[in-house]
Motif scaffolding. Structure first.
Motif, PDB file in Angstrom:
ATOM      1  N   GLN A 212       0.812  -1.212   0.000  1.00  4.85           N
ATOM      2  CA  GLN A 212       0.000   0.000   0.000  1.00  4.85           C
ATOM      3  C   GLN A 212       0.848   1.266   0.000  1.00  4.85           C
TER       4      GLN A 212
ATOM      5  N   ASN B 295       1.389   1.758  -3.519  1.00  2.09           N
ATOM      6  CA  ASN B 295       0.165   1.896  -4.309  1.00  2.09           C
ATOM      7  C   ASN B 295      -0.556   3.221  -4.079  1.00  2.09           C
ATOM      8  N   LEU B 296      -0.418   3.806  -2.899  1.00  3.35           N
ATOM      9  CA  LEU B 296      -1.252   4.941  -2.505  1.00  3.35           C
ATOM     10  C   LEU B 296      -0.852   6.307  -3.065  1.00  3.35           C
TER      11      LEU B 296
ATOM     12  N   LYS C 173      -3.099   8.446  -5.301  1.00  2.68           N
ATOM     13  CA  LYS C 173      -4.459   7.937  -5.122  1.00  2.68           C
ATOM     14  C   LYS C 173      -5.029   8.339  -3.762  1.00  2.68           C
TER      15      LYS C 173
ATOM     16  N   ASN D 136      -8.735  16.604  -8.290  1.00  2.00           N
ATOM     17  CA  ASN D 136      -8.666  15.148  -8.451  1.00  2.00           C
ATOM     18  C   ASN D 136      -9.375  14.450  -7.305  1.00  2.00           C
ATOM     19  N   THR D 137     -10.056  13.351  -7.639  1.00  2.00           N
ATOM     20  CA  THR D 137     -10.674  12.523  -6.612  1.00  2.00           C
ATOM     21  C   THR D 137      -9.613  11.661  -5.956  1.00  2.00           C
ATOM     22  N   GLN D 138      -9.533  11.737  -4.615  1.00  2.92           N
ATOM     23  CA  GLN D 138      -8.555  10.946  -3.887  1.00  2.92           C
ATOM     24  C   GLN D 138      -9.217  10.256  -2.702  1.00  2.92           C
ATOM     25  N   ILE D 139      -8.489   9.371  -2.073  1.00  2.00           N
ATOM     26  CA  ILE D 139      -9.023   8.470  -1.053  1.00  2.00           C
ATOM     27  C   ILE D 139      -8.640   8.962   0.338  1.00  2.00           C
TER      28      ILE D 139
ATOM     29  N   THR E  48      -8.442   0.264  -3.455  1.00  2.00           N
ATOM     30  CA  THR E  48      -7.707   1.452  -3.892  1.00  2.00           C
ATOM     31  C   THR E  48      -7.759   1.598  -5.404  1.00  2.00           C
ATOM     32  N   ASP E  49      -7.525   0.506  -6.108  1.00  2.00           N
ATOM     33  CA  ASP E  49      -7.525   0.561  -7.570  1.00  2.00           C
ATOM     34  C   ASP E  49      -8.943   0.641  -8.130  1.00  2.00           C
TER      35      ASP E  49
ATOM     36  N   PHE F 123     -10.904   4.047  -9.179  1.00  2.00           N
ATOM     37  CA  PHE F 123     -10.629   4.766 -10.412  1.00  2.00           C
ATOM     38  C   PHE F 123     -11.139   4.034 -11.658  1.00  2.00           C
TER      39      PHE F 123
END
Length: 244
Positions: free
Chosen positions: A26, A29-30, A33, A171-174, A186-187, A190
Protein backbone atom coordinates in the motif's frame (compact mmCIF):
# COMPACT_ATOMS: atom_id res chain seq x y z
CA UNK A 1 -16.15 -4.18 28.45
CA UNK A 2 -13.25 -6.29 29.72
CA UNK A 3 -9.86 -4.67 29.21
CA UNK A 4 -7.66 -6.48 26.70
CA UNK A 5 -4.00 -6.08 25.82
CA UNK A 6 -1.78 -6.71 22.83
CA UNK A 7 0.47 -9.68 23.61
CA UNK A 8 3.35 -8.74 21.34
CA UNK A 9 5.28 -11.93 22.14
CA UNK A 10 2.72 -14.07 20.32
CA UNK A 11 3.33 -12.68 16.83
CA UNK A 12 4.93 -15.18 14.47
CA UNK A 13 7.34 -14.90 11.56
CA UNK A 14 4.35 -15.20 9.21
CA UNK A 15 2.64 -12.32 11.03
CA UNK A 16 5.69 -10.14 10.45
CA UNK A 17 5.76 -11.11 6.78
CA UNK A 18 2.05 -10.34 6.38
CA UNK A 19 2.43 -6.94 8.06
CA UNK A 20 5.45 -6.04 5.93
CA UNK A 21 3.84 -7.26 2.68
CA UNK A 22 0.59 -5.36 3.23
CA UNK A 23 2.33 -2.20 4.39
CA UNK A 24 4.89 -2.09 1.58
CA UNK A 25 2.25 -2.86 -1.06
CA UNK A 26 0.00 0.00 0.00
CA UNK A 27 2.90 2.36 0.60
CA UNK A 28 3.78 1.96 -3.09
CA UNK A 29 0.17 1.90 -4.31
CA UNK A 30 -1.25 4.94 -2.50
CA UNK A 31 0.77 7.94 -3.78
CA UNK A 32 -1.37 9.81 -6.32
CA UNK A 33 -4.46 7.94 -5.12
CA UNK A 34 -4.65 8.64 -1.39
CA UNK A 35 -5.14 12.13 0.00
CA UNK A 36 -1.84 13.89 0.64
CA UNK A 37 -2.80 14.60 4.26
CA UNK A 38 -3.13 10.87 4.96
CA UNK A 39 0.29 10.23 3.42
CA UNK A 40 1.82 13.09 5.43
CA UNK A 41 0.31 11.71 8.64
CA UNK A 42 1.61 8.24 7.83
CA UNK A 43 5.10 9.69 7.35
CA UNK A 44 4.79 11.59 10.64
CA UNK A 45 4.05 8.31 12.44
CA UNK A 46 6.97 6.47 10.84
CA UNK A 47 8.85 5.86 14.12
CA UNK A 48 5.87 3.96 15.58
CA UNK A 49 4.08 2.81 12.41
CA UNK A 50 6.19 1.35 9.62
CA UNK A 51 6.60 -1.82 7.53
CA UNK A 52 9.68 -3.05 9.36
CA UNK A 53 7.97 -4.14 12.57
CA UNK A 54 4.44 -5.04 13.60
CA UNK A 55 2.94 -2.02 15.30
CA UNK A 56 3.41 -1.98 19.07
CA UNK A 57 0.34 -0.42 20.69
CA UNK A 58 2.27 0.79 23.75
CA UNK A 59 4.67 2.79 21.57
CA UNK A 60 1.89 3.99 19.27
CA UNK A 61 -0.28 5.13 22.18
CA UNK A 62 2.58 6.96 23.84
CA UNK A 63 3.02 8.97 20.66
CA UNK A 64 -0.70 9.52 19.95
CA UNK A 65 -1.59 10.58 23.49
CA UNK A 66 1.24 13.12 23.50
CA UNK A 67 0.26 14.52 20.10
CA UNK A 68 -3.54 14.67 20.20
CA UNK A 69 -4.98 12.74 23.15
CA UNK A 70 -6.15 9.74 21.11
CA UNK A 71 -5.24 6.16 21.92
CA UNK A 72 -5.82 2.65 20.60
CA UNK A 73 -7.95 0.24 22.64
CA UNK A 74 -7.76 -3.52 22.05
CA UNK A 75 -11.04 -5.24 21.23
CA UNK A 76 -11.73 -8.89 20.33
CA UNK A 77 -13.22 -7.94 16.95
CA UNK A 78 -16.55 -6.34 16.18
CA UNK A 79 -18.10 -4.91 19.34
CA UNK A 80 -21.60 -3.62 20.22
CA UNK A 81 -22.37 -0.34 18.49
CA UNK A 82 -23.05 1.46 21.79
CA UNK A 83 -19.59 0.52 23.08
CA UNK A 84 -18.03 1.68 19.82
CA UNK A 85 -19.71 5.10 20.01
CA UNK A 86 -18.63 5.53 23.63
CA UNK A 87 -15.00 4.76 22.88
CA UNK A 88 -14.89 7.22 19.97
CA UNK A 89 -16.47 9.90 22.15
CA UNK A 90 -13.56 9.38 24.59
CA UNK A 91 -10.96 9.64 21.78
CA UNK A 92 -10.26 5.91 21.85
CA UNK A 93 -10.07 3.93 18.63
CA UNK A 94 -10.76 0.19 18.57
CA UNK A 95 -8.37 -2.32 17.11
CA UNK A 96 -8.07 -6.07 17.06
CA UNK A 97 -4.59 -7.56 17.51
CA UNK A 98 -4.76 -10.42 15.02
CA UNK A 99 -3.42 -10.40 11.46
CA UNK A 100 -4.70 -12.17 8.37
CA UNK A 101 -2.72 -15.05 6.85
CA UNK A 102 -0.63 -14.87 3.68
CA UNK A 103 -3.41 -16.57 1.72
CA UNK A 104 -5.88 -13.87 2.89
CA UNK A 105 -4.00 -10.79 1.74
CA UNK A 106 -6.76 -9.57 -0.55
CA UNK A 107 -10.00 -10.39 1.25
CA UNK A 108 -11.25 -10.59 4.83
CA UNK A 109 -14.77 -10.98 6.17
CA UNK A 110 -13.83 -9.11 9.35
CA UNK A 111 -11.26 -6.28 9.69
CA UNK A 112 -7.87 -7.23 11.11
CA UNK A 113 -5.20 -5.14 12.82
CA UNK A 114 -3.70 -3.92 9.55
CA UNK A 115 -7.02 -2.40 8.50
CA UNK A 116 -7.66 -0.97 11.96
CA UNK A 117 -4.24 0.64 12.37
CA UNK A 118 -2.88 1.40 8.88
CA UNK A 119 -6.30 2.42 7.58
CA UNK A 120 -7.67 4.44 10.50
CA UNK A 121 -4.96 5.78 12.77
CA UNK A 122 -2.85 8.12 10.57
CA UNK A 123 -5.65 10.59 9.81
CA UNK A 124 -6.37 11.00 13.50
CA UNK A 125 -3.28 13.22 13.39
CA UNK A 126 -5.39 15.70 11.37
CA UNK A 127 -7.27 17.98 13.78
CA UNK A 128 -10.47 18.44 11.74
CA UNK A 129 -10.78 14.75 10.92
CA UNK A 130 -10.08 13.71 14.52
CA UNK A 131 -12.68 16.19 15.83
CA UNK A 132 -15.23 14.81 13.37
CA UNK A 133 -14.66 11.24 14.58
CA UNK A 134 -14.88 12.32 18.22
CA UNK A 135 -18.09 14.32 17.66
CA UNK A 136 -19.54 11.43 15.67
CA UNK A 137 -18.97 9.22 18.70
CA UNK A 138 -20.66 11.75 20.99
CA UNK A 139 -23.71 11.90 18.71
CA UNK A 140 -23.83 8.11 18.77
CA UNK A 141 -23.81 8.11 22.57
CA UNK A 142 -26.59 10.73 22.69
CA UNK A 143 -28.89 9.49 19.93
CA UNK A 144 -27.77 5.96 19.08
CA UNK A 145 -30.31 4.29 21.38
CA UNK A 146 -32.82 4.94 18.58
CA UNK A 147 -32.51 2.02 16.12
CA UNK A 148 -33.23 4.13 13.03
CA UNK A 149 -30.62 6.68 14.11
CA UNK A 150 -28.15 3.89 14.86
CA UNK A 151 -28.54 2.67 11.29
CA UNK A 152 -28.15 6.20 9.92
CA UNK A 153 -24.93 6.68 11.89
CA UNK A 154 -23.60 3.38 10.58
CA UNK A 155 -24.30 4.59 7.04
CA UNK A 156 -22.53 7.89 7.62
CA UNK A 157 -19.52 6.16 9.15
CA UNK A 158 -19.41 3.74 6.22
CA UNK A 159 -19.44 6.44 3.55
CA UNK A 160 -16.97 8.74 5.32
CA UNK A 161 -14.55 7.10 7.76
CA UNK A 162 -14.52 3.75 5.93
CA UNK A 163 -15.13 4.59 2.27
CA UNK A 164 -14.86 8.36 1.97
CA UNK A 165 -13.31 10.26 -0.94
CA UNK A 166 -11.94 13.80 -1.02
CA UNK A 167 -11.36 16.29 -3.83
CA UNK A 168 -7.78 17.52 -3.95
CA UNK A 169 -6.43 19.76 -6.72
CA UNK A 170 -9.46 18.85 -8.84
CA UNK A 171 -8.67 15.15 -8.45
CA UNK A 172 -10.67 12.52 -6.61
CA UNK A 173 -8.55 10.95 -3.89
CA UNK A 174 -9.02 8.47 -1.05
CA UNK A 175 -9.23 8.99 2.70
CA UNK A 176 -11.55 6.18 3.88
CA UNK A 177 -9.79 3.41 5.81
CA UNK A 178 -11.62 0.60 4.04
CA UNK A 179 -10.11 1.76 0.77
CA UNK A 180 -6.69 2.84 2.02
CA UNK A 181 -5.99 -0.54 3.67
CA UNK A 182 -7.03 -2.56 0.59
CA UNK A 183 -5.07 -2.75 -2.65
CA UNK A 184 -8.13 -3.92 -4.56
CA UNK A 185 -10.39 -1.16 -3.24
CA UNK A 186 -7.71 1.45 -3.89
CA UNK A 187 -7.53 0.56 -7.57
CA UNK A 188 -11.30 0.03 -7.89
CA UNK A 189 -12.02 3.69 -7.07
CA UNK A 190 -10.63 4.77 -10.41
CA UNK A 191 -12.63 2.35 -12.57
CA UNK A 192 -15.34 3.57 -14.95
CA UNK A 193 -18.28 1.91 -13.16
CA UNK A 194 -17.79 3.94 -9.95
CA UNK A 195 -20.29 6.67 -9.09
CA UNK A 196 -18.95 9.59 -7.04
CA UNK A 197 -21.44 11.98 -5.46
CA UNK A 198 -20.84 15.21 -3.53
CA UNK A 199 -20.99 14.66 0.23
CA UNK A 200 -24.45 15.60 1.47
CA UNK A 201 -25.46 14.44 4.95
CA UNK A 202 -29.14 13.80 4.21
CA UNK A 203 -28.32 11.68 1.15
CA UNK A 204 -25.72 9.64 3.01
CA UNK A 205 -28.12 8.93 5.87
CA UNK A 206 -30.58 7.45 3.37
CA UNK A 207 -28.01 5.41 1.43
CA UNK A 208 -27.84 1.79 2.61
CA UNK A 209 -24.86 -0.46 1.95
CA UNK A 210 -23.91 -4.13 1.88
CA UNK A 211 -20.63 -4.94 3.63
CA UNK A 212 -19.97 -8.08 1.60
CA UNK A 213 -20.05 -6.36 -1.80
CA UNK A 214 -17.54 -4.03 -3.39
CA UNK A 215 -18.73 -0.43 -3.44
CA UNK A 216 -20.06 1.26 -6.58
CA UNK A 217 -21.17 4.57 -5.01
CA UNK A 218 -19.02 6.92 -2.98
CA UNK A 219 -19.33 10.39 -1.47
CA UNK A 220 -16.67 13.05 -1.88
CA UNK A 221 -15.88 15.84 0.56
CA UNK A 222 -14.04 19.02 -0.36
CA UNK A 223 -11.93 19.14 2.80
CA UNK A 224 -11.71 17.70 6.30
CA UNK A 225 -12.91 21.04 7.58
CA UNK A 226 -16.09 20.51 5.54
CA UNK A 227 -16.44 17.07 7.07
CA UNK A 228 -16.16 18.42 10.61
CA UNK A 229 -18.51 21.31 9.85
CA UNK A 230 -21.16 18.81 8.74
CA UNK A 231 -21.56 17.61 12.34
CA UNK A 232 -24.13 20.33 13.02
CA UNK A 233 -26.30 19.25 10.10
CA UNK A 234 -25.89 15.64 11.14
CA UNK A 235 -27.13 16.37 14.65
CA UNK A 236 -30.10 18.31 13.26
CA UNK A 237 -31.12 15.29 11.16
CA UNK A 238 -30.72 12.91 14.10
CA UNK A 239 -32.77 15.13 16.41
CA UNK A 240 -35.57 15.27 13.87
CA UNK A 241 -35.60 11.49 13.59
CA UNK A 242 -35.65 11.00 17.37
CA UNK A 243 -38.46 13.53 17.79
CA UNK A 244 -40.71 12.10 15.06
Amino acid sequence: MEKMIQDYSKYTEEDSKVWNTLFERQKKNLPGKANAEYLNCLTQLNDVLNPDEIVNFDKLNEYLIAENGWSVVVVPGLIPVADFFKLLSEKKFCSSTWLRKMDQLDYLEEPDMFHDIFGHIPLLMNADYARFVEEFGKLGVEYGHNKIVEKQLQRLYWFTVEFGLIKQDENTQIYGAGIISSAGETDHIFEDNVEVRPYMVDQVLDNDFITSEIQTRYYEIGSFEELFNSVGELEKNLKEEVNV
